[in-house]
Design a protein around this motif. Structure first.
Motif, PDB file in Angstrom:
ATOM      1  N   LEU A 129     -15.699  19.318  -7.753  1.00 55.71           N
ATOM      2  CA  LEU A 129     -16.452  18.748  -8.882  1.00 55.71           C
ATOM      3  C   LEU A 129     -16.552  19.753 -10.076  1.00 55.71           C
ATOM      4  N   ASP A 130     -16.494  19.321 -11.269  1.00 54.58           N
ATOM      5  CA  ASP A 130     -16.643  20.084 -12.377  1.00 54.58           C
ATOM      6  C   ASP A 130     -18.044  19.795 -13.002  1.00 54.58           C
ATOM      7  N   PRO A 131     -18.920  20.696 -12.992  1.00 53.25           N
ATOM      8  CA  PRO A 131     -20.407  20.526 -13.679  1.00 53.25           C
ATOM      9  C   PRO A 131     -20.352  20.118 -15.028  1.00 53.25           C
ATOM     10  N   ALA A 132     -19.257  20.319 -15.615  1.00 52.52           N
ATOM     11  CA  ALA A 132     -19.241  19.841 -17.234  1.00 52.52           C
ATOM     12  C   ALA A 132     -19.033  18.532 -17.299  1.00 52.52           C
ATOM     13  N   ALA A 135     -23.541  14.098 -13.493  1.00 49.53           N
ATOM     14  CA  ALA A 135     -24.236  13.139 -12.720  1.00 49.53           C
ATOM     15  C   ALA A 135     -23.888  12.762 -11.319  1.00 49.53           C
ATOM     16  N   ALA A 136     -22.569  13.134 -10.906  1.00 50.54           N
ATOM     17  CA  ALA A 136     -22.010  12.917  -9.404  1.00 50.54           C
ATOM     18  C   ALA A 136     -22.849  13.947  -8.656  1.00 50.54           C
ATOM     19  N   LEU A 137     -22.819  15.279  -9.096  1.00 50.95           N
ATOM     20  CA  LEU A 137     -23.418  16.027  -8.211  1.00 50.95           C
ATOM     21  C   LEU A 137     -24.959  15.702  -8.138  1.00 50.95           C
ATOM     22  N   LYS A 138     -25.552  15.387  -9.158  1.00 56.91           N
ATOM     23  CA  LYS A 138     -27.201  14.979  -9.072  1.00 56.91           C
ATOM     24  C   LYS A 138     -26.987  13.819  -8.071  1.00 56.91           C
ATOM     25  N   ALA A 139     -26.219  13.097  -7.964  1.00 60.04           N
ATOM     26  CA  ALA A 139     -26.408  11.788  -7.125  1.00 60.04           C
ATOM     27  C   ALA A 139     -26.324  12.541  -5.498  1.00 60.04           C
ATOM     28  N   LEU A 140     -25.686  13.418  -5.375  1.00 64.63           N
ATOM     29  CA  LEU A 140     -25.527  13.905  -3.995  1.00 64.63           C
ATOM     30  C   LEU A 140     -26.543  14.548  -3.559  1.00 64.63           C
ATOM     31  N   THR A 141     -27.719  14.807  -4.268  1.00 68.18           N
ATOM     32  CA  THR A 141     -28.966  15.689  -3.854  1.00 68.18           C
ATOM     33  C   THR A 141     -29.992  14.724  -3.262  1.00 68.18           C
ATOM     34  N   HIS A 142     -29.729  13.622  -3.199  1.00 62.45           N
ATOM     35  CA  HIS A 142     -30.364  12.310  -2.433  1.00 62.45           C
ATOM     36  C   HIS A 142     -30.138  12.762  -1.134  1.00 62.45           C
ATOM     37  N   PRO A 143     -31.219  12.943   0.017  1.00 68.32           N
ATOM     38  CA  PRO A 143     -30.928  13.173   1.367  1.00 68.32           C
ATOM     39  C   PRO A 143     -30.213  11.875   1.849  1.00 68.32           C
ATOM     40  N   LYS A 191     -15.626   3.855   3.701  1.00 71.23           N
ATOM     41  CA  LYS A 191     -15.062   5.152   4.096  1.00 71.23           C
ATOM     42  C   LYS A 191     -15.465   6.052   3.114  1.00 71.23           C
ATOM     43  N   SER A 192     -15.109   7.316   3.784  1.00 68.69           N
ATOM     44  CA  SER A 192     -15.229   8.439   2.744  1.00 68.69           C
ATOM     45  C   SER A 192     -14.063   8.499   2.284  1.00 68.69           C
ATOM     46  N   VAL A 193     -13.878   9.223   0.953  1.00 69.91           N
ATOM     47  CA  VAL A 193     -12.545   9.343   0.168  1.00 69.91           C
ATOM     48  C   VAL A 193     -12.245  10.501   0.492  1.00 69.91           C
ATOM     49  N   HIS A 194     -13.120  11.668   0.333  1.00 73.36           N
ATOM     50  CA  HIS A 194     -12.354  13.160   0.869  1.00 73.36           C
ATOM     51  C   HIS A 194     -13.242  13.611   1.937  1.00 73.36           C
ATOM     52  N   ASP A 195     -12.616  14.789   2.675  1.00 74.67           N
ATOM     53  CA  ASP A 195     -13.277  15.505   3.507  1.00 74.67           C
ATOM     54  C   ASP A 195     -14.159  16.409   3.521  1.00 74.67           C
ATOM     55  N   VAL A 196     -14.052  17.175   2.225  1.00 76.46           N
ATOM     56  CA  VAL A 196     -14.696  18.128   1.937  1.00 76.46           C
ATOM     57  C   VAL A 196     -15.186  18.054   0.331  1.00 76.46           C
ATOM     58  N   THR A 197     -16.247  18.248  -0.070  1.00 75.59           N
ATOM     59  CA  THR A 197     -16.714  18.307  -1.625  1.00 75.59           C
ATOM     60  C   THR A 197     -17.217  19.645  -1.984  1.00 75.59           C
ATOM     61  N   SER A 198     -16.532  20.420  -3.083  1.00 72.65           N
ATOM     62  CA  SER A 198     -16.870  21.615  -3.602  1.00 72.65           C
ATOM     63  C   SER A 198     -16.927  21.651  -4.937  1.00 72.65           C
ATOM     64  N   TRP A 199     -17.374  22.967  -5.488  1.00 72.45           N
ATOM     65  CA  TRP A 199     -17.631  22.950  -6.791  1.00 72.45           C
ATOM     66  C   TRP A 199     -17.784  24.649  -7.019  1.00 72.45           C
ATOM     67  N   SER A 200     -17.775  24.947  -8.452  1.00 72.98           N
ATOM     68  CA  SER A 200     -17.863  26.451  -8.502  1.00 72.98           C
ATOM     69  C   SER A 200     -19.369  26.953  -8.762  1.00 72.98           C
ATOM     70  N   ASN A 201     -19.942  27.689  -8.019  1.00 77.30           N
ATOM     71  CA  ASN A 201     -21.424  28.017  -8.012  1.00 77.30           C
ATOM     72  C   ASN A 201     -21.741  28.704  -9.482  1.00 77.30           C
ATOM     73  N   GLU A 202     -20.666  29.526  -9.863  1.00 76.09           N
ATOM     74  CA  GLU A 202     -20.965  29.952 -11.258  1.00 76.09           C
ATOM     75  C   GLU A 202     -21.092  28.793 -12.217  1.00 76.09           C
ATOM     76  N   ALA A 203     -20.333  27.830 -12.247  1.00 77.64           N
ATOM     77  CA  ALA A 203     -20.137  26.773 -13.246  1.00 77.64           C
ATOM     78  C   ALA A 203     -21.235  26.007 -13.164  1.00 77.64           C
ATOM     79  N   LEU A 204     -21.793  25.898 -12.194  1.00 75.76           N
ATOM     80  CA  LEU A 204     -23.002  24.854 -11.788  1.00 75.76           C
ATOM     81  C   LEU A 204     -24.166  25.674 -12.002  1.00 75.76           C
ATOM     82  N   SER A 210     -24.587  27.889 -14.433  1.00 78.89           N
ATOM     83  CA  SER A 210     -24.616  27.931 -16.052  1.00 78.89           C
ATOM     84  C   SER A 210     -24.749  26.404 -16.454  1.00 78.89           C
ATOM     85  N   SER A 211     -24.652  25.443 -15.869  1.00 77.96           N
ATOM     86  CA  SER A 211     -25.054  24.158 -16.471  1.00 77.96           C
ATOM     87  C   SER A 211     -26.454  23.497 -16.431  1.00 77.96           C
ATOM     88  N   PRO A 212     -26.784  22.865 -17.260  1.00 79.25           N
ATOM     89  CA  PRO A 212     -28.393  22.212 -17.335  1.00 79.25           C
ATOM     90  C   PRO A 212     -28.685  21.847 -16.073  1.00 79.25           C
TER      91      PRO A 212
END
Length: 202
Positions: free
Chosen positions: A10-13, A17-25, A83-96, A98-100
């Motif tokens: 995931l690219d925070p830029a 919205a997708a990253l924020k959606a993942l924060t729901h438990p 079904k899950s589309v991917h096995d793993v979701t990742s992102w750049s910590n640095e980019a995340l 630095s994003s709002p």
């Protein structure tokens, strides 16, 4: 699914919205269940989580909106299977970071992973105690809290080695009937030196 499609970065830029959606438990729980157990309906996931079918159905649609899940082949036409589309979701910590709002999102995601660790530990112990896992799993299973001193470059290299070795062993064991789903938790959390009193005590 081809090996190159198993992960989504995931690219925070672009994917804030997708990253924020993942924060729901519940969404993270549903995604984890689909990845661990394969396709399921909203009703089946509701039974696993203790939620209502309406709730799981809603959150599955949110996950689908951001391409984390998709419709799977249906056994019949009465209810959707997901079904899950991917096995793993990742992102750049640095980019995340630095994003709002990125630091908050990253903190929430890390804490959700810790909650998953506790749930996995409970499940693991219950599976051993009940005999659902054989004695051959007693010795290699466990949790480690090593504390090496590393440079940023060495920690990054350690992550790469770990990922590569995990992929190698997963491919090697793919057709072995003894293989079981293993939940691997890894954390590389550098800690700054604690502040000390530099006064002379006078």
């Amino acid at each position: 699914m081809d090996s190159e499609d198993r992960g989504r970065v995931l690219d925070p830029a672009q994917d804030g919205a997708a990253l924020k959606a993942l924060t729901h438990p519940l969404r993270l729980t549903l995604l984890g269940l689909l990845r661990q157990h394969g396709p399921a309906t909203a009703s089946e996931l509701a039974a696993r989580t203790g939620e209502s079918s309406a709730s799981t159905s809603y959150h599955l649609r949110v996950l689908a909106k951001y391409a984390f899940v998709a419709e799977a082949d249906h056994r019949d036409s009465r209810e959707r299977r997901w079904k899950s589309v991917h096995d793993v979701t990742s992102w750049s910590n640095e980019a995340l970071r630095s994003s709002p709002g990125g630091s908050v999102i990253l903190s929430v995601l890390h804490r959700r992973q810790v909650e998953h660790l506790q749930q996995s530990l409970d499940r693991h112990e219950a599976d051993l105690d009940s005999g659902r896992l054989g004695e051959e799993w007693h010795e290699p299973s466990g949790v480690s809290d090593l504390m090496p001193r590393l440079t940023p470059e060495s920690l990054a290299e350690l992550w790469e080695v770990f990922r590569a070795k995990t992929a190698e062993l997963t491919a090697r064991d793919a057709d072995d009937p003894r293989a079981e789903k293993v939940v691997l938790f890894t954390a590389g959390l550098p800690l700054a030196p604690e502040a000390t009193d530099t006064g002379d005590g006078s």
